[in-house]
Motif scaffolding. Structure first.
Motif, PDB file in Angstrom:
ATOM      1  N   TRP A 144       1.042  -1.213   0.103  1.00  0.00           N
ATOM      2  CA  TRP A 144       0.042  -0.221  -0.152  1.00  0.00           C
ATOM      3  C   TRP A 144       1.027   1.266   0.123  1.00  0.00           C
ATOM      4  CZ3 TRP A 144      -0.337   3.220   4.679  1.00  0.00           C
ATOM      5  CH2 TRP A 144      -1.364   4.303   4.464  1.00  0.00           C
ATOM      6  N   ALA A 145       2.102   1.331   0.937  1.00  0.00           N
ATOM      7  CA  ALA A 145       3.042   2.449   1.060  1.00  0.00           C
ATOM      8  C   ALA A 145       3.554   2.564  -0.497  1.00  0.00           C
ATOM      9  CB  ALA A 145       3.754   2.213   1.978  1.00  0.00           C
ATOM     10  N   LYS A 146       3.926   1.532  -0.923  1.00  0.00           N
ATOM     11  CA  LYS A 146       4.641   1.483  -2.375  1.00  0.00           C
ATOM     12  C   LYS A 146       3.692   2.376  -3.295  1.00  0.00           C
ATOM     13  CE  LYS A 146       8.441  -1.393  -2.264  1.00  0.00           C
ATOM     14  NZ  LYS A 146       9.292  -1.977  -2.968  1.00  0.00           N
ATOM     15  N   LEU A 147       2.554   1.751  -3.432  1.00  0.00           N
ATOM     16  CA  LEU A 147       1.614   2.172  -4.427  1.00  0.00           C
ATOM     17  C   LEU A 147       1.092   3.507  -4.384  1.00  0.00           C
ATOM     18  CD1 LEU A 147      -1.072  -0.798  -5.163  1.00  0.00           C
ATOM     19  CD2 LEU A 147       0.444   0.410  -6.854  1.00  0.00           C
ATOM     20  N   SER A 148       1.038   4.090  -2.946  1.00  0.00           N
ATOM     21  CA  SER A 148       0.424   5.321  -2.903  1.00  0.00           C
ATOM     22  C   SER A 148       1.752   6.130  -2.723  1.00  0.00           C
ATOM     23  CB  SER A 148      -0.278   5.328  -1.632  1.00  0.00           C
ATOM     24  OG  SER A 148       0.484   4.956  -0.619  1.00  0.00           O
ATOM     25  N   GLU A 149       2.855   5.752  -2.977  1.00  0.00           N
ATOM     26  CA  GLU A 149       4.190   6.505  -2.889  1.00  0.00           C
ATOM     27  C   GLU A 149       4.266   7.342  -1.632  1.00  0.00           C
ATOM     28  OE1 GLU A 149       3.817   8.927  -6.721  1.00  0.00           O
ATOM     29  OE2 GLU A 149       4.518   7.101  -7.904  1.00  0.00           O
ATOM     30  N   ARG A 150       3.976   6.582  -0.558  1.00  0.00           N
ATOM     31  CA  ARG A 150       4.492   6.896   0.636  1.00  0.00           C
ATOM     32  C   ARG A 150       5.784   6.531   0.871  1.00  0.00           C
ATOM     33  NH1 ARG A 150      -1.006   6.626   1.046  1.00  0.00           N
ATOM     34  NH2 ARG A 150      -2.152   8.308   2.525  1.00  0.00           N
ATOM     35  N   ILE A 151       6.182   5.247   0.306  1.00  0.00           N
ATOM     36  CA  ILE A 151       7.705   5.070   0.494  1.00  0.00           C
ATOM     37  C   ILE A 151       8.140   4.974  -0.933  1.00  0.00           C
ATOM     38  CG2 ILE A 151       7.845   3.972   2.662  1.00  0.00           C
ATOM     39  CD1 ILE A 151       7.591   1.162   1.183  1.00  0.00           C
ATOM     40  N   SER A 152       9.383   4.801  -1.407  1.00  0.00           N
ATOM     41  CA  SER A 152      10.036   4.616  -2.897  1.00  0.00           C
ATOM     42  C   SER A 152       9.284   3.596  -3.298  1.00  0.00           C
ATOM     43  CB  SER A 152      11.259   4.680  -2.573  1.00  0.00           C
ATOM     44  OG  SER A 152      11.907   4.244  -3.752  1.00  0.00           O
ATOM     45  N   GLY A 153       8.596   3.683  -4.469  1.00  0.00           N
ATOM     46  CA  GLY A 153       8.327   2.464  -5.085  1.00  0.00           C
ATOM     47  C   GLY A 153       9.228   1.532  -5.639  1.00  0.00           C
ATOM     48  N   ARG A 154      10.798   2.012  -5.728  1.00  0.00           N
ATOM     49  CA  ARG A 154      11.597   1.176  -6.336  1.00  0.00           C
ATOM     50  C   ARG A 154      12.126   0.035  -5.261  1.00  0.00           C
ATOM     51  NH1 ARG A 154      16.783   4.697  -7.153  1.00  0.00           N
ATOM     52  NH2 ARG A 154      16.150   5.140  -4.988  1.00  0.00           N
ATOM     53  N   ILE A 211      10.445  -5.787  -4.119  1.00  0.00           N
ATOM     54  CA  ILE A 211       9.749  -5.988  -5.447  1.00  0.00           C
ATOM     55  C   ILE A 211       9.558  -4.413  -5.765  1.00  0.00           C
ATOM     56  CG2 ILE A 211       7.662  -6.754  -6.420  1.00  0.00           C
ATOM     57  CD1 ILE A 211       7.773  -8.974  -4.314  1.00  0.00           C
ATOM     58  N   GLY A 212       9.583  -4.319  -6.975  1.00  0.00           N
ATOM     59  CA  GLY A 212       9.324  -2.635  -7.497  1.00  0.00           C
ATOM     60  C   GLY A 212       7.987  -2.518  -7.601  1.00  0.00           C
ATOM     61  N   GLY A 213       7.523  -1.270  -7.479  1.00  0.00           N
ATOM     62  CA  GLY A 213       6.380  -0.780  -7.538  1.00  0.00           C
ATOM     63  C   GLY A 213       5.384  -1.056  -8.599  1.00  0.00           C
ATOM     64  N   ALA A 214       6.027  -1.376  -9.744  1.00  0.00           N
ATOM     65  CA  ALA A 214       5.201  -1.808 -11.195  1.00  0.00           C
ATOM     66  C   ALA A 214       4.667  -3.163 -10.927  1.00  0.00           C
ATOM     67  CB  ALA A 214       6.215  -1.806 -12.295  1.00  0.00           C
ATOM     68  N   ASP A 215       5.154  -3.955  -9.903  1.00  0.00           N
ATOM     69  CA  ASP A 215       4.896  -5.218  -9.831  1.00  0.00           C
ATOM     70  C   ASP A 215       3.616  -5.361  -8.758  1.00  0.00           C
ATOM     71  OD1 ASP A 215       6.080  -6.446 -11.838  1.00  0.00           O
ATOM     72  OD2 ASP A 215       7.901  -6.623 -10.681  1.00  0.00           O
ATOM     73  N   MET A 216       3.382  -4.313  -8.191  1.00  0.00           N
ATOM     74  CA  MET A 216       2.690  -4.262  -6.827  1.00  0.00           C
ATOM     75  C   MET A 216       1.235  -4.843  -7.056  1.00  0.00           C
ATOM     76  SD  MET A 216       3.866  -3.531  -4.058  1.00  0.00           S
ATOM     77  CE  MET A 216       5.552  -4.006  -4.378  1.00  0.00           C
ATOM     78  N   PRO A 217       0.542  -4.894  -8.172  1.00  0.00           N
ATOM     79  CA  PRO A 217      -0.693  -5.722  -8.285  1.00  0.00           C
ATOM     80  C   PRO A 217      -0.548  -7.112  -8.201  1.00  0.00           C
ATOM     81  CG  PRO A 217      -0.459  -4.188  -9.946  1.00  0.00           C
ATOM     82  CD  PRO A 217       0.829  -4.023  -9.218  1.00  0.00           C
ATOM     83  N   VAL A 218       0.641  -7.737  -8.571  1.00  0.00           N
ATOM     84  CA  VAL A 218       0.651  -9.034  -8.462  1.00  0.00           C
ATOM     85  C   VAL A 218       0.971  -9.276  -7.331  1.00  0.00           C
ATOM     86  CG1 VAL A 218       2.219 -11.046  -9.484  1.00  0.00           C
ATOM     87  CG2 VAL A 218       1.935  -9.082 -10.894  1.00  0.00           C
TER      88      VAL A 218
END
Lengths: 284, 93
Positions: A144-154, A211-218
Motif C-alpha cells: 500500500w505504501a509503495k503504491l501510494s508512493e508513501r515510500i519509494s516504489g523502487r 519488489i518494484g512498484g510496477a509489480d505491486m498488483p501481482v
C-alpha cells in the motif's frame, strides 16, 4: 467450535453450505464481464447469510461488543470504499487485505488466550494462522505504501539480503517448533508468541520490499491469496467449515490469478514469490 | 478423523478455486482480486465466536478487535468491488 448435534447447529451448518455455494457462483460470475456485478452481489449475500446465522451459535452469549464492533467496522469500510479516488482503488484493496490478515492474527491469538486446552494439531494451525496473517498484514501495508508512493516504489535491496532472509525463515521455523511443542500458559510461551508475531511481521516487510512498484498488483494478488490461507488456518483452529471452504477458495483462486497476472506482465511467478531470496531483476 | 475430512474439503475447495479462475479477461483481474479479498473477510465468522463467548477478558478483547477489522474488510471489500465494476460497465458503453 460449533456443535453438530442440536437443531440450531444443523441450521447453522446447512446455511454455511448455502453460503459456500453462493461464494462459488459469485467467483464464477465475477470472471465474466456481463455477470461480474451480479457475482459480487451473490457473494455478498452469501457473506451476510454466514454472518447472521453464526449469531445463533449457542456459544455466543453477549452481543453488545459484537454489535459495536460490527457497526464501527461497517462505518469505516463504507466510507473508505465510497470516498476513495478511482485511481487509488488498488491501494485500498491492498489496505483492506492487510486489515483482513490482521483480523486473522487476532482470531488466532484470541483462541490461544481463551484458557482452554488446545491439542497439538490446533497449536499447529494456530501457528500457521498467526504467521500467514501477520505476513499478509505487514506485506500489504508495504505494498500500500509503495503504491501510494508513501515510500519509494523502487525495489529495495541491500547487501546480505538473501542471508538475512534465510536466517529469518530459520528463526521463524524454530519459533514455530517451540510454539507447538511448549506447554501453554507458561511465561516462556508468551515470549515465544510475541517473538513469533514480531518475526512474522518483519518477514512480510522483507518479502515485499525487494519488489518494484510496477509489480505491486501481482504482489497484492498474492497477499490476497495468503489472507485466504490465513482464514483457512483459523478455520481449522476453530473447526469452522465455512472458514475452511471460503479460505481455501480464496487461497487457490488467488494463486491462480497471481500466476495469470504474472504471465500478462511477462514475469515468472517464482520470481515474485521468492524475490527476497534471489538477485532482483528490474522490470520496466 | 474430523481433521482428515476437513483436509479433503480443502482439496476440493482449492481445485474449485483453480477451475473458476482459469479463463478471466485481463480487465477483470483487479475486480476479481478485490472481490475475493472481500470473501477472505469470512474471518469475521470466526471472530464472532471468539468475541461473544464467556472466555478470559483478553480473549474477548482480541475477538472484538478482530470483528471490527474483519467488518472493515468485508464491507469495504464488497463496496469497492461494486464501484469498480460499475465504472467498468460505463466504460464499455
Amino acid at each position: 467450535m460449533i456443535e453438530t448435534t442440536s437443531t440450531s447447529a444443523l441450521v447453522i451448518n446447512l446455511t454455511y453450505v448455502l453460503a459456500a455455494a453462493l461464494f462459488i457462483f459469485g467467483l464464477k460470475f465475477l470472471g465474466h464481464p456481463s455477470t461480474a456485478r451480479k457475482g459480487n452481489m451473490l457473494s455478498a449475500v452469501g457473506m451476510l447469510l454466514a454472518i447472521v446465522v453464526t449469531l445463533f451459535d449457542k456459544n455466543i452469549i453477549s452481543f453488545e461488543w459484537i454489535a459495536i464492533a460490527i457497526i464501527a467496522g461497517t462505518i469505516v469500510g463504507f466510507f473508505a470504499a465510497r470516498l476513495v479516488a478511482m485511481t487509488a482503488m488498488p491501494e485500498l484493496v491492498s489496505l483492506l487485505n492487510g486489515i483482513g490478515g490482521l483480523a486473522s492474527v487476532f482470531v488466532a491469538w484470541s483462541t490461544l488466550e481463551a484458557g482452554t486446552y488446545l491439542s497439538g494439531f490446533v497449536m499447529l494451525v494456530t501457528f500457521l494462522a498467526l504467521l500467514i496473517g501477520a505476513v499478509t498484514f505487514s506485506g500489504s501495508l508495504v505494498a500500500w505504501a509503495k503504491l501510494s508512493e508513501r515510500i519509494s516504489g523502487r525495489a529495495v535491496t541491500f547487501k546480505g539480503q538473501v542471508t538475512f532472509n534465510l536466517l529469518l525463515v530459520t528463526t521463524i521455523v524454530f519459533c514455530g517448533y517451540l510454539f507447538v511443542a511448549s506447554p501453554e500458559f507458561s511465561p516462556s510461551f508468551s515470549i515465544v508468541l510475541y517473538t513469533l508475531m514480531g518475526l512474522a511481521l518483519l518477514f512480510g516487510i522483507m518479502l515485499v520490499l525487494p519488489i518494484g512498484g510496477a509489480d505491486m498488483p501481482v504482489v497484492i494478488s498474492l497477499l490476497n491469496s495468503y489472507s485466504g490461507l490465513a482464514a483457512c488456518a483459523a478455520g481449522f483452529a476453530l473447526q469452522n467449515n465455512i472458514l475452511i471452504v471460503a479460505g481455501s477458495l480464496v487461497g487457490a483462486s488467488g494463486i491462480i490469478l497471481t500466476s495469470i497476472m504474472c504471465k500478462a506482465m511477462n514475469r515468472s511467478l517464482s520470481n515474485v514469490l521468492f524475490s527476497g531470496f534471489m538477485p532482483v531483476v528490474e522490470s520496466n | 478423523m474430523d481433521n482428515i475430512y476437513l483436509l479433503i474439503i480443502v482439496i476440493f475447495a482449492a481445485l474449485l478455486g483453480f477451475e473458476l479462475i482459469k479463463k478471466v479477461p485481463a480487465t477483470l483481474h483487479t475486480p476479481l482480486m478485490s472481490g475475493s479479498n472481500a470473501i477472505s473477510g469470512i474471518t469475521l465468522v470466526g471472530a464472532l465466536a471468539s468475541s461473544g463467548t464467556e472466555n478470559e477478558l483478553l480473549s474477548i478483547v482480541l475477538g472484538t478487535l478482530a470483528v471490527a477489522l474483519a467488518s472493515i474488510n468485508v464491507v469495504g471489500g464488497y463496496l469497492v468491488t461494486d464501484r469498480m465494476l460499475s465504472m467498468f460497465k460505463k466504460k464499455q458503453r
